[in-house]
Structures are given as structure tokens and as C-alpha cells.
Design a protein around this motif. Structure first.
Motif, PDB file in Angstrom:
ATOM      1  N   PHE A   1      28.726  -7.088 -14.949  1.00 39.63           N
ATOM      2  CA  PHE A   1      27.716  -7.052 -13.898  1.00 39.63           C
ATOM      3  C   PHE A   1      28.379  -7.288 -12.545  1.00 39.63           C
ATOM      4  N   GLN A   2      27.988  -6.448 -11.588  1.00 41.21           N
ATOM      5  CA  GLN A   2      28.471  -6.569 -10.220  1.00 41.21           C
ATOM      6  C   GLN A   2      27.272  -6.656  -9.280  1.00 41.21           C
ATOM      7  N   ALA A   3      27.425  -7.441  -8.214  1.00 41.77           N
ATOM      8  CA  ALA A   3      26.339  -7.594  -7.246  1.00 41.77           C
ATOM      9  C   ALA A   3      26.062  -6.271  -6.543  1.00 41.77           C
ATOM     10  N   GLU A   4      24.770  -5.915  -6.426  1.00 43.97           N
ATOM     11  CA  GLU A   4      24.377  -4.660  -5.783  1.00 43.97           C
ATOM     12  C   GLU A   4      23.320  -4.902  -4.695  1.00 43.97           C
ATOM     13  N   GLY A   5      23.303  -6.120  -4.132  1.00 46.61           N
ATOM     14  CA  GLY A   5      22.402  -6.381  -3.020  1.00 46.61           C
ATOM     15  C   GLY A   5      21.582  -7.642  -3.232  1.00 46.61           C
ATOM     16  N   SER A   6      21.120  -8.214  -2.112  1.00 43.80           N
ATOM     17  CA  SER A   6      20.268  -9.402  -2.166  1.00 43.80           C
ATOM     18  C   SER A   6      19.381  -9.429  -0.920  1.00 43.80           C
ATOM     19  N   ALA A   7      18.258 -10.133  -1.040  1.00 38.24           N
ATOM     20  CA  ALA A   7      17.323 -10.266   0.087  1.00 38.24           C
ATOM     21  C   ALA A   7      16.385 -11.427  -0.193  1.00 38.24           C
ATOM     22  N   THR A   8      15.769 -11.948   0.860  1.00 35.10           N
ATOM     23  CA  THR A   8      14.761 -12.994   0.714  1.00 35.10           C
ATOM     24  C   THR A   8      13.434 -12.460   1.235  1.00 35.10           C
TER      25      THR A   8
ATOM     26  N   VAL B   1      20.176  -8.294  -6.928  1.00 33.89           N
ATOM     27  CA  VAL B   1      20.253  -7.099  -7.779  1.00 33.89           C
ATOM     28  C   VAL B   1      21.693  -6.980  -8.293  1.00 33.89           C
ATOM     29  N   GLU B   2      21.859  -6.816  -9.616  1.00 26.71           N
ATOM     30  CA  GLU B   2      23.183  -6.626 -10.234  1.00 26.71           C
ATOM     31  C   GLU B   2      23.133  -5.397 -11.138  1.00 26.71           C
TER      32      GLU B   2
ATOM     33  N   GLY C   1       0.846  -1.197   0.000  1.00 26.71           N
ATOM     34  CA  GLY C   1       0.000   0.000   0.000  1.00 26.71           C
ATOM     35  C   GLY C   1       0.877   1.240   0.000  1.00 26.71           C
ATOM     36  N   SER C   2       0.668   2.104   0.985  1.00 31.20           N
ATOM     37  CA  SER C   2       1.476   3.325   1.074  1.00 31.20           C
ATOM     38  C   SER C   2       2.714   3.140   1.928  1.00 31.20           C
ATOM     39  N   GLY C   3       2.892   1.940   2.494  1.00 33.59           N
ATOM     40  CA  GLY C   3       4.072   1.694   3.305  1.00 33.59           C
ATOM     41  C   GLY C   3       5.164   1.004   2.518  1.00 33.59           C
ATOM     42  N   ARG C   4       6.423   1.207   2.974  1.00 34.11           N
ATOM     43  CA  ARG C   4       7.538   0.580   2.251  1.00 34.11           C
ATOM     44  C   ARG C   4       8.604   0.131   3.231  1.00 34.11           C
ATOM     45  N   THR C   5       9.353  -0.918   2.813  1.00 36.36           N
ATOM     46  CA  THR C   5      10.409  -1.491   3.641  1.00 36.36           C
ATOM     47  C   THR C   5      11.653  -1.694   2.773  1.00 36.36           C
ATOM     48  N   LEU C   6      12.822  -1.207   3.239  1.00 36.69           N
ATOM     49  CA  LEU C   6      14.082  -1.384   2.512  1.00 36.69           C
ATOM     50  C   LEU C   6      14.559  -2.807   2.700  1.00 36.69           C
ATOM     51  N   LEU C   7      14.793  -3.508   1.588  1.00 33.12           N
ATOM     52  CA  LEU C   7      15.279  -4.888   1.634  1.00 33.12           C
ATOM     53  C   LEU C   7      16.787  -4.980   1.430  1.00 33.12           C
ATOM     54  N   SER C   8      17.349  -4.139   0.507  1.00 25.30           N
ATOM     55  CA  SER C   8      18.806  -4.168   0.275  1.00 25.30           C
ATOM     56  C   SER C   8      19.247  -2.833  -0.319  1.00 25.30           C
ATOM     57  N   SER C   9      20.526  -2.560  -0.154  1.00 25.13           N
ATOM     58  CA  SER C   9      21.106  -1.329  -0.713  1.00 25.13           C
ATOM     59  C   SER C   9      22.471  -1.668  -1.297  1.00 25.13           C
ATOM     60  N   GLY C  10      22.744  -1.165  -2.513  1.00 24.99           N
ATOM     61  CA  GLY C  10      23.979  -1.504  -3.214  1.00 24.99           C
ATOM     62  C   GLY C  10      25.130  -0.560  -2.903  1.00 24.99           C
ATOM     63  N   THR C  11      26.059  -0.486  -3.830  1.00 25.62           N
ATOM     64  CA  THR C  11      27.278   0.316  -3.664  1.00 25.62           C
ATOM     65  C   THR C  11      26.943   1.786  -3.526  1.00 25.62           C
ATOM     66  N   ALA C  12      27.420   2.424  -2.447  1.00 23.41           N
ATOM     67  CA  ALA C  12      27.167   3.848  -2.234  1.00 23.41           C
ATOM     68  C   ALA C  12      27.827   4.666  -3.328  1.00 23.41           C
ATOM     69  N   GLY C  13      27.053   5.592  -3.902  1.00 21.66           N
ATOM     70  CA  GLY C  13      27.589   6.480  -4.930  1.00 21.66           C
ATOM     71  C   GLY C  13      27.582   5.905  -6.321  1.00 21.66           C
TER      72      GLY C  13
ATOM     73  N   ILE D   1      20.619  -2.788 -15.476  1.00 22.82           N
ATOM     74  CA  ILE D   1      20.229  -3.438 -14.220  1.00 22.82           C
ATOM     75  C   ILE D   1      19.672  -4.825 -14.536  1.00 22.82           C
ATOM     76  N   ARG D   2      20.094  -5.798 -13.719  1.00 25.01           N
ATOM     77  CA  ARG D   2      19.570  -7.150 -13.818  1.00 25.01           C
ATOM     78  C   ARG D   2      19.119  -7.589 -12.416  1.00 25.01           C
ATOM     79  N   VAL D   3      17.832  -8.004 -12.325  1.00 20.35           N
ATOM     80  CA  VAL D   3      17.265  -8.463 -11.047  1.00 20.35           C
ATOM     81  C   VAL D   3      16.743  -9.881 -11.243  1.00 20.35           C
ATOM     82  N   ARG D   4      17.066 -10.751 -10.288  1.00 19.59           N
ATOM     83  CA  ARG D   4      16.562 -12.121 -10.320  1.00 19.59           C
ATOM     84  C   ARG D   4      15.730 -12.399  -9.047  1.00 19.59           C
ATOM     85  N   ARG D   5      14.644 -13.163  -9.253  1.00 18.36           N
ATOM     86  CA  ARG D   5      13.855 -13.665  -8.113  1.00 18.36           C
ATOM     87  C   ARG D   5      13.697 -15.172  -8.275  1.00 18.36           C
ATOM     88  N   SER D   6      14.072 -15.918  -7.244  1.00 17.84           N
ATOM     89  CA  SER D   6      13.915 -17.368  -7.298  1.00 17.84           C
ATOM     90  C   SER D   6      12.546 -17.776  -6.754  1.00 17.84           C
TER      91      SER D   6
END
Length: 874
Positions: free
Chosen positions: A177-184, A168-169, A133-145, A156-161
Motif C-alpha cells: 500500500f502506498q499513500a495516494e492522497g489525504s484531506a480533512t 487514500v492508499e 447534491g449536483s456539485g462536487r469539490t476535489l479534496l485530493s489527487s494521487g499519483t498521476a498515471g 484501495i484502502r480509505v480511512r476516515r478518522s
């Protein structure tokens, strides 16, 4: 990555000329120019366009926000790919959300997941959020800057299993491609009725700065195919080979050098990734030569563990080498293309590779004395030509040659003359030429439209003598052998022409032709007497004919040095000097008055003949002619600078004339090395002035000044007979403006004058005992043969203040000629009698008496007689 392209190919094949949304999965590159239909995007569609580059671009009317979404089915295992470009630095007020999966088109109120680009500060990263809805939750954050600076360009390449594992790459331009975060997270499930889309928040200046392309949402199917070898290419001038595969590789197998073989070469010594994990650069143990090669790879695995078998790729390589001096020559120059006689009216020059090496022009620079311009990449093969010009010139010359390249900021070639320098990356000179329009053999070609061509490329040290005009239409030979080309070998040894001190410890040696650089630097090739300790010898930057010889100590004033060279000095063809050319030199000094005197002049030449002025250095000093001037101050002022880079040594007779060829023709014994062209001040036939001035650093000295009259000629010569006869100084030490110190030159078979030689009428009588009257010889024969043409008379008063009367009597005691009448005379006075009587007619042969009377201020009178003979030929 390879799997994606395989899936893309399958979908594209099954939906050729059909919708981009196939089976609920998204493939969109906007190549059809339509994003509203097939698939159907919803939201603020009027805020977006497909631009001319085939990208989806935000084009909002004003500041605000825009939403664009497209419906699709999201499989349990999915992969998202997209190209994002933001032409600004993202922030909290200018940001982008990429909704990967949402359960409604109203993205801001949906349940789903998105990636956000834009936050306060300069640490912007790719951040993955879950939205409920109007709420959000941060799952991952990549390389700063990573996405903080303007512009942002990222794939950008994103995979979901199926288990809810998100990865996130990102790949920046030219990278991997470099890894820029992951979450479950399994909060919001995939499936049908889902939406993919964008939310753009922007200010007015960023309303058209969002760009999107190459979007896809596809099933993430397991990779079961091994990597495919796509290509191989040599690099680093044959020291490395780059191999490229179709997907990212397993690091351990990819960097094992034993998995690579360049057929016919030793095993590589190193294998490294080259900017991306599907690119491997092999460092070779041995540099490749020009030719065709095969590379073999085996046991290379991808990141899914699929291992390839034996694969082959073929590549060709051309080995380039650094250019040495004269490997590349400036071979033809079109400096003045107007008016055209057939070629385009554009400036250009041609290079010729006379070496056996392939040379990349990108390692060379061209200059006309200003900033050096780097040449573009172009392989110039042995015995081949290439034309350099502007971009416009390259287009215009294309019909005449295919071997033409455009040079950024190509130098403007001066019509009259210019210097062109070809250098390498270290600044070493490869070729250097000074050209001039005067090198064209006729005025028509000097007016434009014709090139200057090098005659013999095998004689690179030759200068003016090795260039001439193109001999055939259309006025030049761009990109091919010159019309005047020759290959006659040089067998003529070099000659030393001059030596000149530029400073008190730097000598300039000028040779007849260009000297080999190594030979020029060999100090053993130069010798002096008295000996001089030498420090170095180098070729002058402006010409290989000039060697600059540095001394360890300064030249000593008043010393004349001999300098000569030996066979260690060689020209560029290897010819050693075979003749010992000795030059005299020394340290120039400041002249005193009368150190250099006007010694001979021709002011009334024969019709169409030239004047000349001869100067004589009667001192023991050395002078620099660059500081001397010749002037005529008689009834006006006219001055000419001599300006020669030449020394005037003690005892030298130097002649200056507007026409040296005329003087050589009329005076056959003239020595050319002492004869110099100079536009003299006008010299009138009846009277005039020759003044010799020296000037340097604000100091000026009048060295000598003669006011001449035509009556200074022998009185027996008529006006017509004086024409073409030079006026000679009798005694260099005598007063310059004493009429008795000047007379007509002797008339001989070699001409009526002695330019560059001691004068025919010179004398040097010295005082003897108590005599007040002396004769150089007791006779005269005024026949113009240069031998005793006049009676040379000297008076020696015992003290200053005496007046004199000097009379010539015939054998009967009758006075026939008064030379002076009670005239005040100097301590040493010179007179001459030309054999004429008072009415100007010639005296008869016979015995004569010369009577001199000196009158002292006290009234004392001194008398002395001398008997002499006048002899005439019959």
C-alpha cells in the motif's frame, strides 16, 4: 491491515451462514453468488452479475451508465477496502466512481464522498471528491498515471478518522500500500442511513469491463497487537532468506539486521523490504547448505508501534549448483514409440544426474539443433533420473514413472537419426549425443517401440559403442536405471585414427574415442615433422572424437607432413595415449592426367565374390579423395563418387570394393587401412571401362581411363581359370590401354591378386646403349607363381615412324609365334609373350630366339636377336 483481517474474522465468525451486512457494516466477497439479497443492493441491479470467478461484474445491455448501492451504517472512524479491476484504459467517457458514503441511494444527487477513476489524457489518478447534491469539490489527487493504463487492477484502502481526516492508499498487484492522497473534511457526517456504491459510465465496448470484489466497510479500531511472523524461506540459492509478517512494519525496526538470527549462521549483512512493507529479505554472510533451519526475530514493530518479542519460524533449503560438463547425461531416448510393445506411443528422453550436486533443470536447455527449449523448474538430485516429454506425454507416462516433466515445445525426435544437445544458461554444452536407429542391434527394435539406452554413464565421451537397445519389456526404463547399465571402468587409451586438412591451416584429427576437453586444448600434445606452428586446438561441436587443430601458417604444397600425438592427449576417463600413432598429411593438389592410374582390377570374381578397383598414386602430389569419381563408360554410363574424407599420398595403393570383408578373405595379405567400401559401377566379365575422374568447383579432369577385355589375361588361362584372378598393370608408366601392359596376377597362397600392394607382375625395364631390343630377363616360366610368368619385351626405335615385326623362333629356327607384324610402334614399345604358340597351345620347354626387325620410313631395316629359355615345372 492485520486489524482488518482480525475484524473480518470476528464478523465472519459471529455471522457464519448469516447476512454479509452485520450491524450495518459491510463485508462482501460475492462467494455466495448472490448480491441482490443479504445485503440488499439497489439501483440498476439488472446491469450486474456475479461471474464464475466470484466477482461482481457489470453486464449492461448497451452503452450508458449504471448505479448500484447498498445501505449501511458508517462509524465515526471507518476503513473502506475493495478490489477494483477495469479491463480498459479509463477516460472521461469510461469512468468509475466509488461512493464511500452517501446520504441516499440516488448516488448522483446525494451528499457524500467518492473516489473517481477516469479522466482525459494519460495521467489518471485516484481522486477523492466531496459531493453536495449536483456539485462536487476535489479534496485530493494521487499519483498521476497510477490508474491510466489498461488493465487497471488495484486494491484501495480509505480511512476516515473521527476528526474528519481522510487518507487514500492503493496497492498494485504484488506491491504494498502506498499513500495516494489525504484531506480533512467534516462537511457530511457519517452515521446511520448511509449508502456505499458504484457509478459506472461506459461506451458499448466497455459495458462489461468493470469488476469488483472483497468489499468491506468496518470500524477503524486502533491496532494494539504486535506483528506476527508468518513464514521464512530461502532464496537466491541460499544467499538470502525472506521473512513475512502479518502486517506492515515499522521501517527502522524491520531493517535492523541485528533483529534477525538464522540459527547456526553468521549474522545477516543486510535487511531490505522485498516488494511490500511486511516482507523483509535478509542477505546472508554465508551461503546456506542443504538442510533445515530456524530463524528468530525480535523487537520488530508495526506502524502502530506495537513491538513483538522473540518469534521463530522454520524452513528447509535445498542448495542447487550449476551443472558442469557431463554432470547431467542424456541417458535414454524413445525416438520412435510406434508400434508400442508396452509403453505409451509418445516421444521422450531421460536425463541422469551422475554428479554429487542437486541441479535445477530450469538452468538447462534442450535442443535438437534448432531453437533451445528451457527446461521447467525441477530439482534433479544426485544419482536420479527424470523424463522429458510433452504435456500429453507426461500424462501418458505417469503410470510408469513419477519422475516426468513436461517441456514447452519439446523437440520432435527424428526416428532415423538426430542430434540432441543439453546446454546451460551460458550456452556451454553439458551433454551432446548423435543417435541413429541403426544403433539398435536388430531390425525388429529398429522398427519402433524400443528405447536406446546408454550402457555406462561413467564413460560419457563414448559414442555409438556406449549405446544399445533396451533389453526388456515394456521397451524402455523411464525414470529408472537402464536395463543394460554397466559400470566397467575404461582402461583403454585413445588412438589417433586420421588427420585431414579441412583448409590450408585447419586440420581435423579423428580419435578412436572422445577426448578430454582440457587435454584436447593442450597444444603440447601434438607434434609434426616438418614442424608446424599451432594456434589452437578445440573439440569439434559434433563429436568429442574430433579435434580441430588450427595452424598459424598454411601448409606448403608438395610437402608430406608427419603428425603424431603424445601422452598429454587423454580420453575422458583420464587414460593417456600410450602408442605413437603417426599420420601423414599435406595440402591437396589438382591432379594431372596419369598422376593416378588404374593399377589392378578384379572384374570377374569367383561366385558370390566382389569386384575391386585399385588406384595407384604414381605422382609426388597429395590428393583429396572427396573429389574423385570412378566411372564405367563402356556401352553406357555409370559413375560413383569416392567421397572419402581421406588423402591419397604419393606411392599409395588404394582399393575400392562393395565388400571389403570378401576381399580380405580371398586376398589374405590385404591391408585394411588401404581398403574402402564403395559401390562400384557394374564391371562386366568380358569387357568394360574404368575411368578415374577428378571434379571440383566446376573443373573436371579425366585422370585415367582403361578399356579392358578378358583377353588381357594371360593367354594360357582358360575362361574358367580367369575367374577370381585380378588383372594387373605391368608398368605404371606404360600406356593404360596397351594390352601388353596388362596381365593376370600371379597365383599364390595369399590369393590371385595383390590388392593394396605393388603388383606381382610389375616391371621397370630401361633402355640400354644402342640396343633396339631388350628383355627384362632372358627366360620365362609361365606357371602363375608371379615370378617371370611372361617374357617382358621392350622395343626402342631410334626415331619415330618405325614399323616392327617381332617373332619367336624355336631352337630349330621355326617361327612359332608372331607378336607383331609390320606394326607401327612408339618411341618405346612394350610387348609380352605368355609362352603360347600360334594355335594357343603351350610352347614346350627349351631354348628360343626372339627376332625383332624395325623398318624405317627410308627403307632401312634394323635387326636384333635375343636368346632366352622357357622353363616349366614337372
Amino acid at each position: 491491515m492485520r486489524l482488518f483481517f482480525s475484524m473480518l474474522f470476528t464478523v465472519a465468525l459471529t455471522s457464519f451462514l448469516s447476512p454479509s451486512l452485520c450491524n450495518g457494516q459491510l463485508i462482501e466477497d460475492f462467494s455466495d453468488g448472490d448480491f441482490i439479497n443479504n445485503p440488499t443492493w439497489v439501483g440498476d441491479v439488472s446491469h450486474f452479475v456475479v461471474n464464475g470467478a466470484g466477482e461482481l461484474q457489470l453486464m449492461a445491455p448497451q452503452a450508458g451508465s449504471s448505479v448500484l448501492a447498498v445501505g449501511l451504517n458508517v462509524p465515526d472512524s471507518a476503513v473502506w477496502l475493495m478490489d477494483i479491476r477495469l479491463e480498459f484504459a479509463p477516460s472521461a467517457t469510461n469512468l468509475l466512481r466509488i461512493y464511500l458514503m452517501a446520504d441516499q441511494p440516488n448516488l448522483l444527487q446525494a451528499n457524500g464522498y467518492y473516489i473517481e477513476i477516469g479522466e482525459n489524457g494519460n495521467t489518471d489518478a485516484l481522486r477523492l471528491f466531496r459531493q453536495t447534491g449536483s456539485g462536487r469539490t476535489l479534496l485530493s489527487s494521487g499519483t498521476a498515471g497510477l490508474v491510466a493504463a489498461e488493465p487497471v487492477a488495484v486494491r484501495i484502502r480509505v480511512r476516515r478518522s473521527k476528526a474528519g481526516q481522510w487518507t487514500v492508499e492503493a496497492r498494485l498487484p504484488g506491491g504494498a500500500f502506498q499513500a495516494e492522497g489525504s484531506a480533512t473534511d467534516l462537511t457530511h457526517p457519517p452515521g446511520t442511513g448511509r449508502y456505499f456504491g458504484f457509478y459506472c459510465l461506459y461506451t458499448s465496448t466497455r459495458r462489461d469491463k468493470f469488476f469488483f470484489d472483497n468489499l468491506s466497510v468496518l470500524p477503524d479500531v486502533p491496532d494494539t497487537k504486535p506483528p506476527v511472523l508468518l513464514s521464512a524461506s530461502a532464496g537466491d540459492n541460499g544467499h538470502t532468506v525472506l521473512v513475512v509478517f502479518d502486517e506492515d512494519l515499522d521501517t527502522l525496526s524491520a531493517l535492523e539486521r541485528a533483529h534477525y538470527t538464522v540459527v547456526g549462521q553468521p549474522a545477516p549483512i543486510e535487511a531490505l523490504f522485498d516488494g511490500a512493507p511486511n516482507r523483509v529479505r535478509l542477505r546472508l554472510a554465508q551461503q546456506l547448505s542443504t538442510g533445515s533451519y530456524e530463524i528468530q526475530t525480535q523487537q520488530i514493530a508495526d506502524r502502530a508501534g506495537n513491538v513483538s518479542g522473540l518469534q521463530r519460524a522454520f524452513f528447509a533449503f535445498v542448495r542447487t549448483e550449476a551443472a558442469g560438463e557431463f554432470d547431467i547425461l542424456i541417458n535414454e531416448i524413445m525416438a520412435d514409440p510406434t508400434p508400442s510393445v508396452g509403453l505409451p506411443e509418445v516421444e521422450w528422453l531421460e536425463l541422469y544426474n551422475r554428479s554429487t550436486r542437486v541441479i535445477d533443470l530450469n538452468t538447462l536447455f534442450i535442443s535438437d539443433g534448432g531453437p533451445a527449449r528451457r527446461l521447467p523448474a525441477y530439482l534433479l538430485y544426485p544419482d536420479s533420473f527424470v523424463v522429458l516429454t510433452t504435456a500429453t506425454g507426461a500424462t501418458a507416462l505417469a503410470p510408469f514413472t513419477t519422475a516426468v516433466v513436461a517441456v514447452t515445445s519439446f523437440p520432435s525426435l527424428n526416428n532415423t537419426s538426430d542430434t540432441l544437445i543439453l546446454t546451460d544458461t551460458a550456452g556451454r554444452i553439458i551433454d551432446h549425443i548423435f543417435y541413429a536407429a541403426a544403433w539398435h542391434e536388430n531390425s525388429a527394435k529398429r522398427d519402433g517401440g524400443w528405447t536406446l539406452e546408454r550402457i555406462n554413464p561413467n564413460l560419457p565421451c563414448k559414442e555409438r559403442e556406449n549405446w544399445t537397445s533396451c533389453s526388456m519389456l515394456p521397451g524402455g526404463t523411464p525414470g529408472r536405471r537402464n536395463s543394460v547399465a554397466q559400470s566397467i571402468p575404461d582402461t583403454v587409451p585413445p588412438r589417433l585414427l586420421s588427420a585431414f586438412p579441412l583448409t590450408n591451416n585447419l586440420l581435423e584429427l579423428v580419435f578412436s574415442e572422445g577426448i578430454d576437453r582440457v587435454a584436447a586444448a593442450n597444444l603440447a600434445g601434438y607434434q609434426t615433422d616438418p614442424p608446424l606452428a599451432m594456434a589452437s586446438a578445440v573439440l569439434a561441436p559434433e563429436s568429442r572424437r574430433i579435434v580441430l587443430l588450427s595452424l598459424q601458417r598454411s601448409l606448403e604444397p608438395g610437402v608430406v607432413y608427419r603428425l603424431w600425438t603424445n601422452p598429454l592427449v587423454r580420453d575422458c576417463s583420464g587414460n593417456p595415449q600410450t602408442r605413437e600413432d603417426t599420420m601423414l598429411l599435406g595440402l591437396p593438389e589438382i591432379p594431372a592426367p596419369q598422376d593416378v592410374v588404374v593399377n589392378e582390377l578384379l572384374f570377374n570374381p569367383e561366385p558370390f565374390g566382389a569386384d575391386f578397383v585399385e588406384l595407384y598414386n604414381k605422382s609426388r602430389k597429395i590428393f583429396d579423395l572427396r573429389n574423385f569419381f570412378i566411372a564405367n563408360f563402356y556401352e553406357g554410363m555409370s559413375t560413383r563418387g569416392i567421397g572419402l574424407r581421406r588423402l591419397m599420398l604419393p606411392g599409395e595403393y588404394l582399393v575400392f570394393t562393395p565388400n571389403p570383408d570378401d576381399i580380405r578373405q580371398r586376398f589374405s595379405s590385404t591391408q585394411s587401412k588401404y581398403l574402402f567400401p564403395l559401390g562400384l559401377p557394374p564391371l562386366a566379365d568380358d569387357a568394360g571401362n574404368v575411368t578415374v575422374l577428378w571434379s571440383k568447383d566446376g573443373q573436371q579432369i579425366t585422370v585415367d581411363s582403361l578399356v579392358y577385355f578378358e583377353t588381357y589375361h594371360n593367354a594360357l588361362l582358360t575362361s574358367s581359370q580367369r575367374e577370381g584372378v585380378s588383372l594387373e598393370r605391368i608398368r605404371p608408366d606404360g600406356p593404360t590401354n596397351d594390352p601388353a601392359n596388362w596381365t593376370s596376377a600371379a597365383r599364390t597362397a595369399r590369393g590371385n591378386g595383390t590388392p593394396t600392394h605393388p603388383n606381382s607382375q610389375r616391371t621397370g625395364l630401361q633402355a640400354s646403349g644402342s640396343d633396339i631390343l631388350q628383355l627384362a630377363a632372358p627366360r620365362l616360366s609361365p606357371d602363375g607363381d608371379g615370378y617371370e610368368d611372361f617374357l617382358d619385351i621392350r622395343l626402342y626405335p631410334p626415331a619415330p615412324g618405325y614399323a616392327a615385326t617381332v617373332v619367336v623362333y624355336d631352337s630349330e629356327g621355326i617361327p612359332i609365334r608372331y607378336l607383331v607384324r609390320q606394326q607401327l610402334v612408339a618411341a618405346e614399345s612394350a610387348l609380352r609373350w605368355d609362352g603360347d604358340v600360334e594355335d594357343g597351345t603351350p610352347a614346350r620347354p627349351g631354348i628360343y630366339i626372339l627376332l625383332a626387325e624395325l623398318y624405317a620410313p627410308t627403307g632401312e631395316v634394323l635387326r636384333q636377336r635375343k636368346t632366352f629359355a622357357l622353363v616349366r615345372r614337372f
